[in-house]
Design an enzyme around this catalytic site. Structure first.
Site, PDB file in Angstrom:
ATOM      1  N   CYS A 183       0.837  -1.211   0.000  1.00 39.53           N
ATOM      2  CA  CYS A 183       0.000   0.000   0.000  1.00 39.53           C
ATOM      3  C   CYS A 183       0.869   1.257   0.000  1.00 39.53           C
ATOM      4  CB  CYS A 183      -0.916   0.010   1.223  1.00 39.53           C
ATOM      5  SG  CYS A 183      -2.042  -1.393   1.304  1.00 39.53           S
TER       6      CYS A 183
HETATM    7  C1  BEZ Z   1       0.523  -4.631   1.875  1.00 37.31           C
HETATM    8  O1  BEZ Z   1       0.180  -3.502   1.558  1.00 37.31           O
HETATM    9  O2  BEZ Z   1       1.704  -4.987   1.798  1.00 37.31           O
HETATM   10  C2  BEZ Z   1      -0.488  -5.608   2.366  1.00 37.31           C
HETATM   11  C3  BEZ Z   1      -1.605  -5.172   3.038  1.00 37.31           C
HETATM   12  C4  BEZ Z   1      -2.532  -6.088   3.517  1.00 37.31           C
HETATM   13  C5  BEZ Z   1      -2.332  -7.438   3.298  1.00 37.31           C
HETATM   14  C6  BEZ Z   1      -1.212  -7.871   2.575  1.00 37.31           C
HETATM   15  C7  BEZ Z   1      -0.289  -6.956   2.110  1.00 37.31           C
END
Ligand code: BEZ
Length: 212
Positions: free
Chosen positions: A45
């Protein structure tokens, strides 16, 4: 109610990093991209939001306003944007909706319980100035999206609206496009596509991109 291409994008009022947002009013006469991310302070994210911030000029050129959302609260968003600035080398220059009551996530069916029953998946809604949903994408949490592809779809949608064309597989801005099957009158064809066209089949006619 499921949202389809052609559905009116649900309206809402929700708090954001840029103050309260009345969604339809905020869109105004622009195009809009509403995209969800699962969780603040997570790696994929963080890279996605940095990427969108760096592409702000490209969205602006196309008359597109972008807005992010997650079920995190405003305080979390406000703390996280500092990390994004620090690690991605850009301030977050678009609003992030705080959606701890899941109002937006529910309206747009962004929580897919078989994947995770509290966090959103990575949804994208491309919305036109009439507030119609024109394109949707859904990615799972571990897979970061390709925002160049999202820009490409905006180019294709805007071109299709303006020139009665469609775009072939893997089309990129500047390449030949497909003439809509509904246009058959030779006079109209000449007017609309003065550069001419190639007819490979009666249903497959290509022409140079009209605005180039
Ligand atoms: C991420 O942004 O890395 C992420 C967020 C939630 C679950 C898995 C990955």
């Amino acid at each position: 109610m499921s949202l389809h291409i052609g559905s009116i994008a649900p309206d809402f009022t929700q708090e954001s990093t840029e103050g309260p947002i009345h969604f339809h009013e905020w869109i105004g006469n622009h195009w809009a991209i509403l995209f969800s991310h699962p969780k603040d302070f997570t790696p994929v994210c963080t890279t996605e939001l940095g990427t969108v911030a760096k592409l702000k000029g490209e969205f602006d050129k196309r008359g597109v306003k972008v807005i992010g959302v997650s079920v995190d609260d405003l305080g979390a968003h406000q703390r996280w944007v500092g990390d994004i600035h620090e690690t991605q080398g850009t301030p977050v220059n678009f609003p992030l909706l705080a959606d701890p009551d899941r109002k937006v996530a529910t309206l747009y069916d962004m929580i897919h319980p078989e994947a995770n029953d509290t966090l959103t998946v990575r949804s994208v809604f491309v919305i036109d100035p009439n507030k119609k949903i024109r394109l949707t994408l859904t990615y799972p949490a571990p897979i970061g999206r390709n925002f160049d592809e999202i820009l490409r779809t905006v180019d294709a949608l805007q071109l299709a609206d303006k020139y009665s064309i469609a775009t072939p597989a893997n089309w990129k801005d500047g390449q030949d496009v497909i003439i809509s099957a509904s246009i058959t009158d030779p006079k109209v064809l000449k007017e609309k596509f003065p550069k001419g066209y190639k007819e490979l089949k009666p249903y497959l006619r290509t022409t140079p991109q009209p605005n180039r």
